[in-house]
Design a protein around this motif. Structure first.
Motif, mmCIF file in Angstrom:
data_model
loop_
_atom_site.group_PDB
_atom_site.id
_atom_site.type_symbol
_atom_site.label_atom_id
_atom_site.label_comp_id
_atom_site.label_asym_id
_atom_site.label_seq_id
_atom_site.Cartn_x
_atom_site.Cartn_y
_atom_site.Cartn_z
ATOM 1 N N ARG A 140 93.713 57.079 41.495
ATOM 2 C CA ARG A 140 92.636 57.332 40.369
ATOM 3 C C ARG A 140 93.122 56.733 39.088
ATOM 4 N NH1 ARG A 140 89.015 62.647 40.282
ATOM 5 N NH2 ARG A 140 88.380 61.874 42.021
ATOM 6 N N ILE A 141 92.486 55.935 38.511
ATOM 7 C CA ILE A 141 92.961 55.444 37.307
ATOM 8 C C ILE A 141 91.737 55.421 36.325
ATOM 9 C CG2 ILE A 141 93.784 53.171 36.002
ATOM 10 C CD1 ILE A 141 94.948 52.298 38.769
ATOM 11 N N THR A 142 92.326 55.879 35.139
ATOM 12 C CA THR A 142 91.052 55.935 34.067
ATOM 13 C C THR A 142 91.227 55.127 33.025
ATOM 14 O OG1 THR A 142 90.716 58.311 34.324
ATOM 15 C CG2 THR A 142 89.978 57.469 32.347
ATOM 16 N N LEU A 143 90.494 54.121 32.710
ATOM 17 C CA LEU A 143 90.400 52.915 31.874
ATOM 18 C C LEU A 143 89.777 53.375 30.627
ATOM 19 C CD1 LEU A 143 90.179 49.698 34.152
ATOM 20 C CD2 LEU A 143 92.260 50.732 33.075
ATOM 21 N N PRO A 144 90.105 52.898 29.479
ATOM 22 C CA PRO A 144 89.266 53.159 28.258
ATOM 23 C C PRO A 144 87.858 52.689 28.553
ATOM 24 C CG PRO A 144 91.520 52.266 27.770
ATOM 25 C CD PRO A 144 91.239 52.209 29.232
ATOM 26 N N THR A 145 86.710 53.251 28.116
ATOM 27 C CA THR A 145 85.425 52.800 27.956
ATOM 28 C C THR A 145 84.968 52.111 26.691
ATOM 29 O OG1 THR A 145 84.581 55.132 27.498
ATOM 30 C CG2 THR A 145 84.909 54.363 29.941
#
Length: 267
Positions: free
Chosen positions: A32-37
């Protein structure tokens, strides 16, 4: 002839042989990778040999082609430039022998809340205007206290002048002075002593106004206090007064007093 067993032994483990995959083995879930939105704004000028420089101290940038695809099967350029050219960072070492060199600036300070104070209307009338403490207090009356750990940037509406030859440095031949805006010593001291910023930036050529090039007092307040500076920012009109996050892509050459930087803002 190659020995097939030798070839197989030389393959990395993940290569394997065709048909050896175990279809019954459970697959690992994707990480699970969270990128800036949101939107990213580039606050960086394009720099080249035509970038205006202070001739007494800085030579123009040189770009020389080393290789091209047709002759060498790859493209490559060689760059020769001063640390303080284009959109760039001033490290504390620039004005403090005991200050941090650019590669030693803590990385956590290079990602910072961005606070933008706008004085473009005044700079249009007075080319050597300086950011004041009153400007900062008026900004706070509208937006709240300058965030701790912020990069405080001054929008003088000056970046657009780079498109007009001579207008960015704005040298006044009659007076023998550059006429561009900067940050007052009092405002710099306020940011150092009364607020908790990590750095201060401007879209003009220098933290100090062009009216006192031989007396860089603002640099002498900010940099020895451990703050970094960012000069020649672009695109400040595309970001809000508060709410964005700045990423200052500082270089890491040993003992650097600064260097060209790619500055981004996440909205």
């Amino acid at each position: 002839m190659c020995n097939p067993q030798t070839v197989a032994a030389s393959l990395p483990p993940e290569s394997g042989r065709a048909g050896t995959h175990d279809a019954t083995a459970p697959e690992r879930p994707a990480p699970r990778i969270t990128l800036p939105t949101g939107t990213v704004r580039d606050l960086t000028h394009v720099v080249g040999p035509d970038w205006p420089v202070f001739d007494l101290y800085v030579k123009p940038m040189e770009i020389r082609r080393l290789a091209n695809l047709a002759e060498h099967e790859y493209n490559a350029l060689e760059l020769t430039y001063n640390e303080h050219i284009g959109t760039h960072i001033d490290a504390p070492l620039h004005f403090d022998d005991d200050g941090l060199s650019v590669e030693r600036i803590p990385v956590e300070t290079l990602v910072a809340p961005l606070a933008v104070v706008r004085v473009g209307e005044r700079a249009a009338r007075d080319h050597v205007t300086e950011l004041t403490v009153d400007d900062l207090l008026r900004w706070e009356s509208r937006n709240g206290r300058i965030p701790d750990g912020a990069l405080l940037a001054v929008d003088n509406d000056w970046a657009v002048r780079i498109e007009t030859p001579g207008a960015f440095l704005n040298f006044d031949e009659k007076e023998g002075l550059y006429r561009f805006p900067g940050i007052s010593v009092e405002a710099a001291a306020f940011l150092v002593e009364e607020r908790s910023v990590v750095g201060v930036g401007t879209d003009s050529p220098s933290l100090d106004p062009g009216s006192r090039p031989a007396d860089p007092y603002t640099h002498r307040v900010l940099l020895p206090a451990g703050k970094y500076g960012v000069e020649c920012l672009a695109g400040l009109g595309t970001v809000p007064d508060v709410g964005a996050v700045a990423v200052v892509g500082a270089p890491r050459h040993a003992g650097g007093t600064g260097g060209p930087a790619r500055v981004l803002a996440f909205l």
